[in-house]
Design a protein around this motif. Structure first.
Motif, PDB file in Angstrom:
ATOM      1  N   SER A 160     -45.676  -8.808  34.319  1.00  0.00           N
ATOM      2  CA  SER A 160     -46.199  -7.620  34.987  1.00  0.00           C
ATOM      3  C   SER A 160     -47.664  -7.910  35.274  1.00  0.00           C
ATOM      4  CB  SER A 160     -46.039  -6.379  34.099  1.00  0.00           C
ATOM      5  OG  SER A 160     -46.664  -5.268  34.703  1.00  0.00           O
ATOM      6  N   GLY A 161     -47.997  -8.068  36.559  1.00  0.00           N
ATOM      7  CA  GLY A 161     -49.261  -8.651  36.966  1.00  0.00           C
ATOM      8  C   GLY A 161     -50.448  -7.729  37.118  1.00  0.00           C
ATOM      9  N   THR A 162     -50.574  -6.718  36.268  1.00  0.00           N
ATOM     10  CA  THR A 162     -51.762  -5.870  36.303  1.00  0.00           C
ATOM     11  C   THR A 162     -52.141  -5.469  34.884  1.00  0.00           C
ATOM     12  OG1 THR A 162     -52.746  -3.821  37.159  1.00  0.00           O
ATOM     13  CG2 THR A 162     -50.412  -3.743  36.626  1.00  0.00           C
ATOM     14  N   ASN A 163     -53.430  -5.200  34.699  1.00  0.00           N
ATOM     15  CA  ASN A 163     -53.890  -4.716  33.402  1.00  0.00           C
ATOM     16  C   ASN A 163     -54.012  -3.184  33.374  1.00  0.00           C
ATOM     17  OD1 ASN A 163     -56.067  -4.717  35.132  1.00  0.00           O
ATOM     18  ND2 ASN A 163     -57.504  -5.617  33.676  1.00  0.00           N
ATOM     19  N   ILE A 205     -45.230  -2.446  35.499  1.00  0.00           N
ATOM     20  CA  ILE A 205     -44.544  -2.647  34.218  1.00  0.00           C
ATOM     21  C   ILE A 205     -43.166  -1.994  34.245  1.00  0.00           C
ATOM     22  CG2 ILE A 205     -45.585  -0.686  33.006  1.00  0.00           C
ATOM     23  CD1 ILE A 205     -44.655  -4.094  31.460  1.00  0.00           C
ATOM     24  N   LYS A 206     -43.039  -0.897  34.953  1.00  0.00           N
ATOM     25  CA  LYS A 206     -41.737  -0.227  35.071  1.00  0.00           C
ATOM     26  C   LYS A 206     -40.757  -1.087  35.869  1.00  0.00           C
ATOM     27  CE  LYS A 206     -43.724   4.430  34.670  1.00  0.00           C
ATOM     28  NZ  LYS A 206     -44.751   3.990  33.781  1.00  0.00           N
ATOM     29  N   SER A 223     -54.174  -8.118  48.303  1.00  0.00           N
ATOM     30  CA  SER A 223     -53.853  -9.365  47.626  1.00  0.00           C
ATOM     31  C   SER A 223     -53.268  -9.062  46.250  1.00  0.00           C
ATOM     32  CB  SER A 223     -55.099 -10.249  47.528  1.00  0.00           C
ATOM     33  OG  SER A 223     -54.742 -11.553  47.094  1.00  0.00           O
ATOM     34  N   VAL A 224     -53.564  -9.914  45.289  1.00  0.00           N
ATOM     35  CA  VAL A 224     -53.067  -9.757  43.927  1.00  0.00           C
ATOM     36  C   VAL A 224     -54.226  -9.382  43.000  1.00  0.00           C
ATOM     37  CG1 VAL A 224     -51.163 -11.360  44.296  1.00  0.00           C
ATOM     38  CG2 VAL A 224     -53.316 -12.221  43.379  1.00  0.00           C
ATOM     39  N   PRO A 225     -53.924  -8.800  41.851  1.00  0.00           N
ATOM     40  CA  PRO A 225     -54.984  -8.447  40.902  1.00  0.00           C
ATOM     41  C   PRO A 225     -55.752  -9.678  40.410  1.00  0.00           C
ATOM     42  CG  PRO A 225     -52.965  -7.276  40.369  1.00  0.00           C
ATOM     43  CD  PRO A 225     -52.611  -8.292  41.422  1.00  0.00           C
ATOM     44  N   PRO A 269     -42.884 -23.125  27.671  1.00  0.00           N
ATOM     45  CA  PRO A 269     -41.435 -23.284  27.524  1.00  0.00           C
ATOM     46  C   PRO A 269     -40.599 -22.640  28.635  1.00  0.00           C
ATOM     47  CG  PRO A 269     -42.410 -22.478  25.478  1.00  0.00           C
ATOM     48  CD  PRO A 269     -43.457 -22.403  26.535  1.00  0.00           C
ATOM     49  N   ALA A 270     -41.113 -21.601  29.277  1.00  0.00           N
ATOM     50  CA  ALA A 270     -40.332 -20.909  30.306  1.00  0.00           C
ATOM     51  C   ALA A 270     -40.046 -21.842  31.475  1.00  0.00           C
ATOM     52  CB  ALA A 270     -41.089 -19.672  30.787  1.00  0.00           C
ATOM     53  N   GLN A 271     -38.846 -21.729  32.023  1.00  0.00           N
ATOM     54  CA  GLN A 271     -38.448 -22.556  33.161  1.00  0.00           C
ATOM     55  C   GLN A 271     -38.476 -21.787  34.475  1.00  0.00           C
ATOM     56  OE1 GLN A 271     -37.964 -25.971  32.991  1.00  0.00           O
ATOM     57  NE2 GLN A 271     -38.942 -25.441  31.055  1.00  0.00           N
ATOM     58  N   LYS A 272     -38.350 -20.467  34.391  1.00  0.00           N
ATOM     59  CA  LYS A 272     -38.366 -19.626  35.577  1.00  0.00           C
ATOM     60  C   LYS A 272     -39.273 -18.434  35.316  1.00  0.00           C
ATOM     61  CE  LYS A 272     -33.816 -20.681  37.525  1.00  0.00           C
ATOM     62  NZ  LYS A 272     -32.545 -20.085  37.987  1.00  0.00           N
ATOM     63  N   PHE A 273     -40.058 -18.091  36.334  1.00  0.00           N
ATOM     64  CA  PHE A 273     -41.006 -16.989  36.226  1.00  0.00           C
ATOM     65  C   PHE A 273     -40.708 -15.939  37.281  1.00  0.00           C
ATOM     66  CE2 PHE A 273     -43.096 -20.693  34.511  1.00  0.00           C
ATOM     67  CZ  PHE A 273     -43.817 -20.215  33.429  1.00  0.00           C
ATOM     68  N   ILE A 274     -40.851 -14.692  36.902  1.00  0.00           N
ATOM     69  CA  ILE A 274     -40.771 -13.589  37.856  1.00  0.00           C
ATOM     70  C   ILE A 274     -42.088 -12.828  37.770  1.00  0.00           C
ATOM     71  CG2 ILE A 274     -39.609 -11.445  38.497  1.00  0.00           C
ATOM     72  CD1 ILE A 274     -37.051 -12.605  37.201  1.00  0.00           C
ATOM     73  N   PHE A 275     -42.807 -12.790  38.888  1.00  0.00           N
ATOM     74  CA  PHE A 275     -44.055 -12.038  38.962  1.00  0.00           C
ATOM     75  C   PHE A 275     -43.796 -10.709  39.655  1.00  0.00           C
ATOM     76  CE2 PHE A 275     -45.856 -16.324  38.690  1.00  0.00           C
ATOM     77  CZ  PHE A 275     -46.924 -16.124  37.827  1.00  0.00           C
ATOM     78  N   VAL A 276     -44.157  -9.625  38.994  1.00  0.00           N
ATOM     79  CA  VAL A 276     -44.155  -8.304  39.610  1.00  0.00           C
ATOM     80  C   VAL A 276     -45.612  -7.953  39.815  1.00  0.00           C
ATOM     81  CG1 VAL A 276     -43.492  -5.895  39.382  1.00  0.00           C
ATOM     82  CG2 VAL A 276     -41.998  -7.699  38.463  1.00  0.00           C
ATOM     83  N   MET A 277     -46.021  -7.900  41.103  1.00  0.00           N
ATOM     84  CA  MET A 277     -47.450  -7.830  41.420  1.00  0.00           C
ATOM     85  C   MET A 277     -47.775  -6.623  42.291  1.00  0.00           C
ATOM     86  SD  MET A 277     -47.789 -11.787  42.596  1.00  0.00           S
ATOM     87  CE  MET A 277     -46.795 -11.380  43.995  1.00  0.00           C
TER      88      MET A 277
END
Length: 169
Positions: free
Chosen positions: A9-12, A19-20, A77-79, A63-71
């Protein structure tokens, strides 16, 4: 056990729509029997590679092989906190030839399309492989009712298709 999938979840921001949405992806991947973990940038506190950050990197990111970014969209742009996190990580061990799925979240009508393109450029530079089905979730503020994410049927089908394709990717 190390998770195969890491959802970020790409925000603080506290209690964000991101996050939802990230939790929705986590739930759907878990239901599909995939090993995954959810990492939120809420409360992200690092500005340099501290021992705590390096431990997090070794335990979760490498260790992760696949990433999902929710941005979410931040000024087209992105945070910045998301970019900071990426810059702090060991890029070769974290991203090199790993697979990434992008989800844009926005209150506007474009679903952070521009941000997903910016992130694609960053990830390609890091030699990550970005899945071509990038999902913009527009008007996310209308999908969160009383603090709960309520995806409409069309968006829910699009999420399912994206996840199905990413599992096979």
């Amino acid at each position: 056990m190390n998770p195969e999938y890491l959802i970020i979840s790409g925000t603080n921001r506290l209690d964000s729509a991101s996050i939802k949405v990230a939790t929705e992806y986590f739930n759907r991947l878990t239901k599909a029997g995939k090993s995954c973990e959810l990492y939120s940038l809420e409360g992200f506190k690092w500005f340099q590679r501290t021992p705590d950050f390096l431990e997090l990197q070794e335990r979760l990111f490498i260790p992760a092989q696949k990433f999902i970014f929710v941005m979410p969209e931040y000024n087209g742009s992105v945070p910045g906190v998301l970019k900071l996190m990426i810059d702090l990580l060991d890029y070769k061990r974290t991203w090199h030839l790993k697979k990434v799925l992008l989800v844009g979240v926005s209150s506007g009508r474009a679903g952070n399309l521009r941000g997903m393109e910016h992130m694609t450029g960053i990830l390609h530079y890091l030699k990550a492989v970005v899945h071509p089905n990038k999902l913009p979730i527009s008007r996310v503020d209308l999908l969160v009712i009383n603090g709960v994410l309520n995806l409409d049927q069309e968006t829910s089908r699009a999420v399912d298709l994206q996840i199905e394709e990413f599992i096979a990717f």
